[in-house]
Design an enzyme around this catalytic site. Structure first.
Site, PDB file in Angstrom:
ATOM      1  N   HIS A   1      12.493 -19.005 -17.396  1.00  0.00           N
ATOM      2  CA  HIS A   1      11.978 -20.310 -16.981  1.00  0.00           C
ATOM      3  C   HIS A   1      12.064 -21.321 -18.106  1.00  0.00           C
ATOM      4  O   HIS A   1      11.939 -20.970 -19.288  1.00  0.00           O
ATOM      5  CB  HIS A   1      10.520 -20.173 -16.527  1.00  0.00           C
ATOM      6  CG  HIS A   1      10.380 -19.427 -15.239  1.00  0.00           C
ATOM      7  ND1 HIS A   1      10.740 -19.964 -14.028  1.00  0.00           N
ATOM      8  CD2 HIS A   1       9.927 -18.176 -14.980  1.00  0.00           C
ATOM      9  CE1 HIS A   1      10.516 -19.081 -13.070  1.00  0.00           C
ATOM     10  NE2 HIS A   1      10.018 -17.973 -13.622  1.00  0.00           N
TER      11      HIS A   1
ATOM     12  N   VAL B   1      -1.089   7.734 -19.534  1.00  0.00           N
ATOM     13  CA  VAL B   1      -2.292   7.768 -20.367  1.00  0.00           C
ATOM     14  C   VAL B   1      -3.490   7.969 -19.455  1.00  0.00           C
ATOM     15  O   VAL B   1      -3.682   7.211 -18.492  1.00  0.00           O
ATOM     16  CB  VAL B   1      -2.435   6.475 -21.185  1.00  0.00           C
ATOM     17  CG1 VAL B   1      -3.771   6.447 -21.911  1.00  0.00           C
ATOM     18  CG2 VAL B   1      -1.276   6.341 -22.160  1.00  0.00           C
TER      19      VAL B   1
ATOM     20  N   LYS C   1       5.396 -19.981  -7.661  1.00  0.00           N
ATOM     21  CA  LYS C   1       6.525 -20.899  -7.739  1.00  0.00           C
ATOM     22  C   LYS C   1       7.336 -20.965  -6.450  1.00  0.00           C
ATOM     23  O   LYS C   1       8.333 -21.670  -6.384  1.00  0.00           O
ATOM     24  CB  LYS C   1       7.414 -20.515  -8.922  1.00  0.00           C
ATOM     25  CG  LYS C   1       6.711 -20.736 -10.255  1.00  0.00           C
ATOM     26  CD  LYS C   1       7.619 -20.541 -11.439  1.00  0.00           C
ATOM     27  CE  LYS C   1       7.417 -19.244 -12.187  1.00  0.00           C
ATOM     28  NZ  LYS C   1       6.091 -18.990 -12.743  1.00  0.00           N
TER      29      LYS C   1
HETATM   30  C1  LIG Z   1       7.611 -11.265  -7.847  1.00  0.00           C
HETATM   31  C2  LIG Z   1       7.719 -11.490  -9.328  1.00  0.00           C
HETATM   32  C3  LIG Z   1       8.605 -12.439  -9.830  1.00  0.00           C
HETATM   33  C4  LIG Z   1       8.681 -12.679 -11.192  1.00  0.00           C
HETATM   34  N1  LIG Z   1       9.610 -13.549 -11.657  1.00  0.00           N
HETATM   35  C5  LIG Z   1       9.694 -13.801 -12.990  1.00  0.00           C
HETATM   36  C6  LIG Z   1      10.673 -14.673 -13.512  1.00  0.00           C
HETATM   37  O1  LIG Z   1      11.558 -15.133 -12.784  1.00  0.00           O
HETATM   38  N2  LIG Z   1      10.654 -14.981 -14.833  1.00  0.00           N
HETATM   39  C7  LIG Z   1       9.719 -14.452 -15.657  1.00  0.00           C
HETATM   40  O2  LIG Z   1       9.725 -14.794 -16.823  1.00  0.00           O
HETATM   41  N3  LIG Z   1       8.819 -13.568 -15.207  1.00  0.00           N
HETATM   42  C8  LIG Z   1       8.781 -13.229 -13.895  1.00  0.00           C
HETATM   43  N4  LIG Z   1       7.868 -12.345 -13.422  1.00  0.00           N
HETATM   44  C9  LIG Z   1       6.975 -11.730 -14.362  1.00  0.00           C
HETATM   45  C10 LIG Z   1       7.613 -10.577 -15.122  1.00  0.00           C
HETATM   46  O3  LIG Z   1       8.358  -9.758 -14.270  1.00  0.00           O
HETATM   47  C11 LIG Z   1       6.504  -9.779 -15.745  1.00  0.00           C
HETATM   48  O4  LIG Z   1       5.743 -10.642 -16.493  1.00  0.00           O
HETATM   49  C12 LIG Z   1       6.994  -8.691 -16.678  1.00  0.00           C
HETATM   50  O5  LIG Z   1       7.976  -7.876 -16.082  1.00  0.00           O
HETATM   51  C13 LIG Z   1       5.805  -7.868 -17.080  1.00  0.00           C
HETATM   52  O6  LIG Z   1       6.217  -6.887 -17.965  1.00  0.00           O
HETATM   53  P1  LIG Z   1       5.193  -5.811 -18.470  1.00  0.00           P
HETATM   54  O7  LIG Z   1       5.918  -5.062 -19.498  1.00  0.00           O
HETATM   55  O8  LIG Z   1       3.925  -6.478 -18.815  1.00  0.00           O
HETATM   56  O9  LIG Z   1       4.836  -4.942 -17.199  1.00  0.00           O
HETATM   57  P2  LIG Z   1       5.610  -3.744 -16.498  1.00  0.00           P
HETATM   58  O10 LIG Z   1       7.064  -3.966 -16.456  1.00  0.00           O
HETATM   59  O11 LIG Z   1       4.925  -3.493 -15.207  1.00  0.00           O
HETATM   60  O12 LIG Z   1       5.377  -2.546 -17.476  1.00  0.00           O
HETATM   61  C14 LIG Z   1       4.177  -1.860 -17.570  1.00  0.00           C
HETATM   62  C15 LIG Z   1       4.472  -0.406 -17.766  1.00  0.00           C
HETATM   63  O13 LIG Z   1       3.290   0.285 -18.056  1.00  0.00           O
HETATM   64  C16 LIG Z   1       3.356   1.565 -17.513  1.00  0.00           C
HETATM   65  N5  LIG Z   1       2.014   2.097 -17.352  1.00  0.00           N
HETATM   66  C17 LIG Z   1       1.025   1.637 -16.577  1.00  0.00           C
HETATM   67  N6  LIG Z   1      -0.070   2.396 -16.693  1.00  0.00           N
HETATM   68  C18 LIG Z   1       0.218   3.356 -17.573  1.00  0.00           C
HETATM   69  C19 LIG Z   1      -0.514   4.457 -18.100  1.00  0.00           C
HETATM   70  N7  LIG Z   1      -1.770   4.716 -17.740  1.00  0.00           N
HETATM   71  N8  LIG Z   1       0.115   5.279 -18.974  1.00  0.00           N
HETATM   72  C20 LIG Z   1       1.405   5.031 -19.346  1.00  0.00           C
HETATM   73  N9  LIG Z   1       2.110   4.009 -18.890  1.00  0.00           N
HETATM   74  C21 LIG Z   1       1.548   3.179 -18.003  1.00  0.00           C
HETATM   75  C22 LIG Z   1       4.049   1.325 -16.208  1.00  0.00           C
HETATM   76  O14 LIG Z   1       4.675   2.493 -15.714  1.00  0.00           O
HETATM   77  C23 LIG Z   1       5.054   0.238 -16.550  1.00  0.00           C
HETATM   78  O15 LIG Z   1       6.336   0.757 -16.847  1.00  0.00           O
HETATM   79  C24 LIG Z   1       7.817 -12.028 -12.066  1.00  0.00           C
HETATM   80  C25 LIG Z   1       6.956 -11.060 -11.574  1.00  0.00           C
HETATM   81  C26 LIG Z   1       6.947 -10.746 -10.218  1.00  0.00           C
HETATM   82  C27 LIG Z   1       6.106  -9.659  -9.691  1.00  0.00           C
END
Ligand SMILES: Cc1cc2nc3c(=O)[nH]c(=O)nc-3n(C[C@H](O)[C@H](O)[C@H](O)COP(=O)(O)OP(=O)(O)OC[C@H]3O[C@@H](n4cnc5c(N)ncnc54)[C@H](O)[C@@H]3O)c2cc1C
Ligand SMILES: Cc1cc2nc3c(=O)[nH]c(=O)nc-3n(C[C@H](O)[C@H](O)[C@H](O)COP(=O)(O)OP(=O)(O)OC[C@H]3O[C@@H](n4cnc5c(N)ncnc54)[C@H](O)[C@@H]3O)c2cc1C
Lengths: 422, 484
Positions: free
Chosen positions: B49, B172, B249
């Site tokens: 974005h 975890v 969005k």
């Molecule tokens: C519909 C949608 C559209 C989006 N579009 C955009 C976009 O166009 N541009 C943008 O910038 N962002 C976008 N986002 C946001 C973006 O996808 C997220 O912000 C980002 O992927 C989050 O990454 P993360 O690593 O925080 O989470 P995740 O990718 O969910 O990673 C978290 C990880 O933690 C692991 N986990 C959870 N609990 C445990 C546990 N107890 N023990 C071990 N592991 C665990 C999970 O398995 C997972 O792999 C969008 C999100 C969505 C849902």
């Protein structure tokens, strides 16, 4: 650069028959390019019998049928490049291929025959909602696992779609000990052959649920069940009719799509209904010198038809390569009238027809007591009365050259169904 | 005892692990799933974005603009496809025009460069297939598209190459606070760490509550998508938005870095943090809404659909040292624009660790460069020839829809984080991501995994755990003996 008189892309029954016919028609140097490690195409995994009733008047298995043509190809000294993928063809018949022995190669062809077959529609194409676990297969992939690789794709199976491959796999998996719970068909009729419904479902007590579809897939890691629902006349699920069916596998037999990536990139005109190239009586596409036959043109239910149609393409390709194919434009257009979903070929040049031309087509509904009517822009030619016509079985009508010549200067030939659909 | 354990190998956790691998630290990256990028980071819009959506003076506003700036370098170093295609927010009427102006002002306040409003002629020249009803658009030239799972995989691979340990399939389950750090109990191990990063996506609140921090709550908000066939790739050249709504969005139509068209998402709050199922109503909703922007979007061209869960917690990211224990860093509520912000989040997290007392000594031998798997499909003839000359396996096409070769799959299987499941191969080499959706190449890919890793074919899974592809071996008869 390598050169061949005729290059056939795809070594299934269509490609094999075309290659043999091209040699028989005088082409000296004919080469089949096939991406698999062996010839035979989809037939290699169809180990059930029922192939060749028309051509050989015998019930052969798929591999047996293919072998007859592979032997013929050998007798006629057809070359083949196996384990080789065609990446690109140009309108002036330059072909780019790749394999792991010679890398990337360019081939120049006097004429090209497209015989790439078709692929199966996937879950994505249907957009079935739900989770995305393991255990969802197209019927053909499951067939490959069972018949060629020797693995079981699942134990408790629901089949969606009553296409022939699905029906055959319902039986195959039952014979291997799986519990096939039901076959769901969204339409009020099956797209499979009648004999397959009887021999593959009825004989094994597998229910065929017409007007039913899968509306949801359940299970996080492996399929745990599917929701099945009845549909209304617009094929929309009827609220309240949902039923949860526990299973670990969903097989999809929901249609085949001609494999035309290469045709598209070459700029060949495609028919939006079939997804295959528009062809004339010689199976020539919109680009002169490029011919097409078999499932790449339209999806066939009988391999015998494929072989017959492909021989026409092979012969014409040989003639084109030696400069002997009449290059005048086809003067008669062939059209699908009411009740007919599509028709092949789409145009006829009578000067290129030896004796007769056969029109292949499918109807769009189940018709009982109706007639197939053939007409021209001048009027009705004839009617053929039929007890029953179904979309699952391809129809064909043979028109004698002498008969067509007698009609004078016709511009259109139209085939339609005279009668009410179910 | 690790210096730092990162919980969650999504884009946030993986990028943080990579950033930490610059320093003389022992780091472990953990995930409950069997591959990295198995959560929200594989199910999103993939948009980098520009930064006009977020309210000024929020973490989202700052990190979005900063992340957008950093993305180019990250993707260049990590060999991840990234294209600055620009975005358009369409306006259909006067109310929308008002929205566009508001967004533009907000963007300018956030420091977004190059924003301008364009009108009908220019707009339709830029996007010939959008609706005739679109009268104007906010054009943001700095917006882009990226491959979100490849960015995650690449960051994690680069982290591993630089010494980070990775533990997959390790959920975890509990965390004990101790004087010198934490004791983390996972499915199979107990791991000790001096510092913990909670980047657990939709579970970040649950993980934080394991040390008694209940300061935030995450609501999963589902977004569903359809992917269209590459043959329809001409439908959009930019990221095409509609004016934003209260829930987000809105539905967009965008090209992907691979040339498909992505349509979605909707936005519905759900209760279950594992609920990434698509729904009939939802898919209908996004396709109908998308047609308002681009009328040529059709169900006929859908090759697959999926859903992702936004980790929503209030109206901003929650990135902070926990009040319970400042050696526990929370990276929570990372909803959109979390993907864009990831490179910038890493910098902030390193700052928080430093403040909590972690000593950061730069490693002399940190290697920021990661080379991706060669992409045969994108090469010209000369490049293809060279590749095959180097290794003939690149001359054997396995996935016919996407023209993926055996060489690419063998490489995926043998990467720093080996791909041993069908989904892992798919996300690294693209085999099975085309129009036939793996119908053709599945048996062939399984054969390669089996051969390369010595796993029996019937032991191969779709995505680890119990997701076995096959249920058993048949009694082999004559029919099978001639297989080649
Ligand atoms: C519909 C949608 C559209 C989006 N579009 C955009 C976009 O166009 N541009 C943008 O910038 N962002 C976008 N986002 C946001 C973006 O996808 C997220 O912000 C980002 O992927 C989050 O990454 P993360 O690593 O925080 O989470 P995740 O990718 O969910 O990673 C978290 C990880 O933690 C692991 N986990 C959870 N609990 C445990 C546990 N107890 N023990 C071990 N592991 C665990 C999970 O398995 C997972 O792999 C969008 C999100 C969505 C849902
Ligand atoms: C499961 C199933 C059951 C059937 N059952 C019966 C039956 O009981 N009786 C009956 O008579 N008929 C049956 N049929 C119908 C009949 O067998 C098919 O219509 C026929 O096999 C189609 O032949 P084809 O050569 O057009 O296609 P295919 O057999 O699919 O051959 C196409 C070939 O082209 C190759 N190819 C494609 N693209 C490329 C490329 N780019 N480069 C190199 N090679 C390429 C493919 O690898 C393939 O080998 C059945 C069909 C199926 C699918």
């Amino acid at each position: 650069m390598i050169e061949h008189d005729v290059v056939v892309i795809g070594g299934g029954p269509a490609g094999l028959a075309a290659a043999v016919a091209a040699r028989q028609a005088g082409a000296e140097d004919v080469c089949i390019i096939e991406r698999d490690k062996r010839l035979g195409g989809i037939l290699q995994q169809c180990i059930h019998n029922g192939f060749g009733l028309h051509i050989f008047e015998e019930e052969l298995t798929g591999p047996e049928y293919a072998q007859r043509f592979i032997d013929m190809a050998q007798q006629w000294c057809v070359h083949s490049m196996l384990d080789t993928m065609v990446l690109d063809i140009t309108p002036d018949r330059m072909i780019t291929v790749v394999n792991n022995r010679d890398g990337l190669q360019a081939i120049k062809a006097g004429a090209v025959v497209l015989a790439m077959g078709c692929r199966e529609r996937s879950r994505g194409a249907l957009n079935i909602p739900g989770t995305r676990p393991a255990g969802i297969f197209t019927a053909g992939t499951a067939q490959r696992f069972v018949n060629m690789e020797g693995f079981m794709p699942g134990e408790q199976v629901v089949v969606l779609g009553s296409g022939d491959i699905g029906l055959i796999m319902a039986r195959r998996l039952t014979l291997e000990g799986a519990d096939v719970k039901m076959v769901c068909e969204i339409m009020p009729y099956s797209s499979g052959l009648k004999r397959n419904i009887v021999q593959c479902l009825d004989d094994f007590g597998i229910p065929l649920r017409m007007n039913h579809t899968v509306t949801k897939i359940h299970g996080k890691e492996r399929v745990e069940g599917v929701t099945v629902a009845a549909v209304d006349q617009n094929r929309k699920p009827i609220a309240g009719s949902e039923e949860y069916v526990p299973c670990d596998t969903l097989l999809l037999s929901v249609g085949l799509i001609p494999e035309n990536e290469l045709s598209r990139s070459a700029g060949i005109q495609l028919n939006p209904i079939t997804g295959g190239p528009v062809v004339d009586e010689s199976m020539q596409t919109s680009i002169p010198g490029i011919f097409a036959c078999g499932n790449v043109v339209h999806v066939n239910d009988l391999v015998d038809n494929v072989s017959t149609e492909s021989a026409i393409a092979g012969k014409a390709a040989a003639m084109y390569a030696s400069g002997m194919l009449d290059e005048s434009k086809a003067s008669i257009k062939v059209k699908a009238g009411p009740g007919v979903r599509y028709i092949v070929p789409n145009a006829i040049n009578l000067t290129r027809v030896d004796d007769a031309v056969t029109l292949y087509f499918r109807v769009d509904n189940v018709y009982e007591g109706a007639a197939l009517r053939v007409l021209t822009d001048k009027g009705i030619l004839f009617n053929i009365k039929k007890k029953i016509i179904v979309p699952g079985e391809m129809q064909h009508i043979k028109l004698k050259k002498s008969f067509l010549t007698k009609q004078g200067d016709i511009r259109d030939i139209i085939v339609e169904v005279a009668g009410e659909g179910k | 005892m690790y210096d730092v354990v990162v919980i969650g190998a999504g884009v946030a956790g993986s990028c943080i692990a990579r950033e930490l691998s610059r320093y003389k630290l022992s780091v472990c990256l953990l995930d409950k799933e069997w591959d990295v990028a198995s959560g929200t980071s594989k199910g999103n819009s993939a948009i980098v974005h520009a930064g006009y959506d977020a309210k000024p003076d929020t973490l989202q506003a700052y990190l979005n603009v900063k992340g957008n700036e950093l993305m180019e370098q990250w993707c260049a170093e990590l060999d991840v496809p990234f294209k600055r295609v620009g975005s358009l927010v369409l306006a259909f009427n006067d109310d929308d025009m008002y929205e566009l102006h508001k967004l533009m002002e907000q963007g300018q306040a956030n420091g977004v460069q190059g924003l301008r409003i364009i009108y009908k002629d220019e707009l339709h020249a830029m996007e010939p297939y959008i609706s005739d009803d679109a009268v104007a658009a906010l054009y943001a030239p700095t917006a882009g598209i990226v491959c979100p799972y490849e960015l995650t995989i690449a960051a994690a691979e680069n982290a591993v190459v630089n010494g980070v340990d990775i533990e997959l399939g390790q959920a975890v389950q509990s965390i004990m606070r101790e004087s010198d750090g934490f004791e983390i109990v996972t499915t199979e191990h107990t791991i000790r760490a001096r510092y913990v990063i909670d980047a657990a996506g939709v579970y970040a609140d649950d993980v934080a509550s394991m040390i008694g921090d209940n300061s935030f709550k995450i609501t999963p908000r589902k977004g569903e998508y359809c992917i269209l066939d590459k043959a329809k790739g001409y439908l959009a050249k930019h990221v095409i938005f509609q004016p934003p709504t209260a829930m987000g969005k809105g539905v967009l139509v965008t090209p992907t870095v691979d040339g498909n068209i992505l349509v979605g998402p909707n936005a519905h709050d759900v209760n279950d943090k594992e609920d990434t199922a698509t729904t009939a109503a939802g898919l209908q909703e996004i396709m109908d809404t998308a047609r308002k922007s681009v009328p040529g979007v059709s169900e006929r061209d859908v090759i697959t659909s999926f859903a992702g869960l936004r980790a929503v917690s209030g109206s901003d990211f929650v990135i902070k040292a926990s009040d319970v224990d400042n050696r526990f860093i929370i990276v929570g509520g990372i909803c959109s624009p979390g993907l864009t912000s990831a490179p910038a989040i890493t910098v902030m997290v390193v700052g928080l660790l430093y403040q909590a007392g972690l000593i950061l000594d730069v490693k002399a031998d940190f290697n920021p460069i990661r080379k991706g798997i060669p992409r045969f499909r994108e090469m010209n003839e000369d490049e293809r020839r060279q590749l095959i000359a180097m290794n003939p396996a690149f001359g054997r096409v396995i996935c016919r829809c996407e023209t993926v070769t055996e060489g690419e799959i063998i490489e995926a299987v043998n990467r720093p984080i080996p791909a041993v499941t069908l989904d892992a191969i798919k996300r690294r080499a693209r085999a099975g991501m085309g129009r036939c959706q793996s119908g053709f190449c599945t048996p062939r890919v399984m054969e390669i995994i089996s051969r390369e890793r010595g796993i029996p074919v019937d032991g191969i899974t779709k995505k680890g755990g119990r997701s076995l592809v096959l249920t058993g071996v048949l009694q082999k008869g004559d029919a099978y003996d001639d297989r080649t």
